[in-house]
Design a protein around this motif. Structure first.
Motif, PDB file in Angstrom:
ATOM      1  N   GLY A   1       0.726  -1.226   0.004  1.00 51.76           N
ATOM      2  CA  GLY A   1      -0.021   0.014  -0.025  1.00 51.76           C
ATOM      3  C   GLY A   1       0.781   1.215  -0.141  1.00 51.76           C
ATOM      4  N   VAL A   2       1.923   1.287   0.687  1.00 50.71           N
ATOM      5  CA  VAL A   2       2.779   2.409   0.640  1.00 50.71           C
ATOM      6  C   VAL A   2       3.883   2.580  -0.252  1.00 50.71           C
ATOM      7  N   ARG A   3       4.279   1.342  -1.163  1.00 48.46           N
ATOM      8  CA  ARG A   3       5.054   1.396  -2.182  1.00 48.46           C
ATOM      9  C   ARG A   3       5.040   2.728  -3.012  1.00 48.46           C
ATOM     10  N   GLY A   4       6.122   3.318  -3.040  1.00 49.76           N
ATOM     11  CA  GLY A   4       6.482   4.286  -4.118  1.00 49.76           C
ATOM     12  C   GLY A   4       5.794   5.716  -3.936  1.00 49.76           C
ATOM     13  N   VAL A   5       5.186   5.766  -2.616  1.00 51.52           N
ATOM     14  CA  VAL A   5       4.552   7.022  -2.195  1.00 51.52           C
ATOM     15  C   VAL A   5       5.297   7.995  -1.241  1.00 51.52           C
ATOM     16  N   GLY A   6       5.213   9.256  -1.301  1.00 51.14           N
ATOM     17  CA  GLY A   6       5.758  10.144  -0.360  1.00 51.14           C
ATOM     18  C   GLY A   6       5.260  10.012   1.328  1.00 51.14           C
ATOM     19  N   PRO A   7       5.989  10.604   1.948  1.00 48.77           N
ATOM     20  CA  PRO A   7       5.639  10.727   3.288  1.00 48.77           C
ATOM     21  C   PRO A   7       4.267  11.122   3.706  1.00 48.77           C
ATOM     22  N   GLY A   8       3.781  12.286   3.072  1.00 48.39           N
ATOM     23  CA  GLY A   8       2.631  13.041   2.989  1.00 48.39           C
ATOM     24  C   GLY A   8       1.510  11.979   2.836  1.00 48.39           C
ATOM     25  N   GLU A   9       1.520  11.144   2.082  1.00 50.88           N
ATOM     26  CA  GLU A   9       0.408  10.168   1.437  1.00 50.88           C
ATOM     27  C   GLU A   9       0.293   9.074   2.326  1.00 50.88           C
ATOM     28  N   ILE A  10       1.474   8.627   3.036  1.00 50.94           N
ATOM     29  CA  ILE A  10       1.538   7.445   3.694  1.00 50.94           C
ATOM     30  C   ILE A  10       0.191   7.127   4.893  1.00 50.94           C
TER      31      ILE A  10
ATOM     32  N   ARG B   1      -2.850   6.044   3.062  1.00 50.39           N
ATOM     33  CA  ARG B   1      -2.672   4.868   2.386  1.00 50.39           C
ATOM     34  C   ARG B   1      -2.903   3.679   3.212  1.00 50.39           C
ATOM     35  N   LEU B   2      -2.189   3.988   4.595  1.00 51.04           N
ATOM     36  CA  LEU B   2      -2.329   2.778   5.641  1.00 51.04           C
ATOM     37  C   LEU B   2      -3.980   2.793   6.166  1.00 51.04           C
ATOM     38  N   CYS B   3      -4.742   3.933   5.900  1.00 52.52           N
ATOM     39  CA  CYS B   3      -6.257   4.073   6.179  1.00 52.52           C
ATOM     40  C   CYS B   3      -6.740   3.019   5.035  1.00 52.52           C
ATOM     41  N   ASP B   4      -6.425   3.163   3.703  1.00 51.17           N
ATOM     42  CA  ASP B   4      -6.879   2.347   2.813  1.00 51.17           C
ATOM     43  C   ASP B   4      -6.652   0.839   3.087  1.00 51.17           C
ATOM     44  N   VAL B   5      -5.434   0.713   3.481  1.00 48.53           N
ATOM     45  CA  VAL B   5      -5.071  -0.917   3.831  1.00 48.53           C
ATOM     46  C   VAL B   5      -6.166  -1.430   4.819  1.00 48.53           C
ATOM     47  N   ALA B   6      -6.277  -0.497   5.772  1.00 41.99           N
ATOM     48  CA  ALA B   6      -7.199  -0.948   6.906  1.00 41.99           C
ATOM     49  C   ALA B   6      -8.634  -1.526   6.467  1.00 41.99           C
ATOM     50  N   VAL B   7      -9.011  -0.719   5.667  1.00 45.43           N
ATOM     51  CA  VAL B   7     -10.286  -1.040   4.799  1.00 45.43           C
ATOM     52  C   VAL B   7     -10.378  -2.258   3.954  1.00 45.43           C
ATOM     53  N   GLU B   8      -9.281  -2.529   3.354  1.00 47.80           N
ATOM     54  CA  GLU B   8      -8.886  -3.703   2.299  1.00 47.80           C
ATOM     55  C   GLU B   8      -9.130  -4.986   3.506  1.00 47.80           C
TER      56      GLU B   8
END
Length: 247
Positions: A25-34, A37-44
């Motif tokens: 989920g966090v691959r290739g994203v900048g610190p501000g997006e993490i 993205r972690l919230c998206d992973v929790a929903v998955e």
């Protein structure tokens, strides 16, 4: 060597699944997006429809990321009211499961929050503390559009997500650390909006001649009375569009 999938089961599988999903989920994203993205992973990984992550600052949740506008809004409701499962989990340092905000014990425990959350389409909230056994630094808040409990495996996964999210967030670069030009520091950038809350609180203290707690309470009360979030009202105070001593 990592075990084959057919050799992993139960809690070992949960941990491996969570770690793999977070890494992807966090691959290739900048610190501000993490955080988002972690919230998206929790929903998955969990039977929820939304998630948000907040750090606690002076008793107020500072939202760092959310999986959706709905999740972000319900988190702001809790910040505005100073009440809700998020606040209770942060204060107790233990998970708080509000399995049915439409009726019964949960609706009675946080009556105003429950009414506003259900109006926004959220029927259940599961708040997981971030931190360790002695210090709670924030919460992972999980939202669902139907009432219901988490079973033991799902609760274990939610705890795992909170633990891994704590590690991931604390490992991100802080404002004082050097970075690439234009690279927003995760906490100073993501929580910048909430600086307005503290600035507005200081302005209200001067306008009304009250202490910090009273000034924040006045800001929250004005927001609630006008159907707005504390953050929206803070923006108006800082921009000199609103003075609470003229209410």
């Amino acid at each position: 060597m990592r075990p084959r999938d057919d050799q992993r089961s139960g809690r070992g599988l949960d941990r491996a699944d969570a770690a793999d999903a977070i890494a992807e989920g966090v691959r290739g994203v900048g610190p501000g997006e993490i955080p988002a993205r972690l919230c998206d992973v929790a929903v998955e990984l969990l039977p929820v429809t939304g998630a948000s992550v907040s750090l606690q600052s002076d008793g107020m949740p500072v939202q760092l990321g959310a999986s959706s506008a709905q999740a972000a809004y319900v988190t702001e409701i809790q910040a505005t009211l100073g009440d809700g499962p998020c606040q209770s989990a942060a204060e107790s340092g233990t998970p708080v499961l509000a399995c049915d905000l439409t009726t019964g014990r949960d609706a009675q425990r946080w009556p105003v929050f429950a009414q506003q959350a259900t109006a926004a389409g959220v029927r259940a909230v599961y708040s997981m503390p971030l931190g360790n056994d002695t210090v709670c630094v924030g919460t992972l808040d999980l939202y669902r559009d139907t009432p219901g409990d988490l079973n033991s495996r799902e609760l274990h996964m939610a705890r795992l997500m909170a633990g891994m999210m704590t590690v991931a967030l604390m490992a991100l670069p802080h404002a004082e650390e050097a970075g690439e030009p234009g690279d927003e520091r995760w906490l100073s950038g993501l929580a910048a909006d909430h600086d307005h809350v503290y600035q507005a609180t200081g302005m209200i203290m001067a306008q009304l001649g009250v202490a910090t707690d009273e000034a924040l309470a006045r800001l929250r009360a004005h927001a609630f009375a006008h159907g707005r979030t504390a953050l929206d009202v803070a923006h108006d105070v800082v921009a000199h569009r609103l003075r609470l001593d003229q209410d």
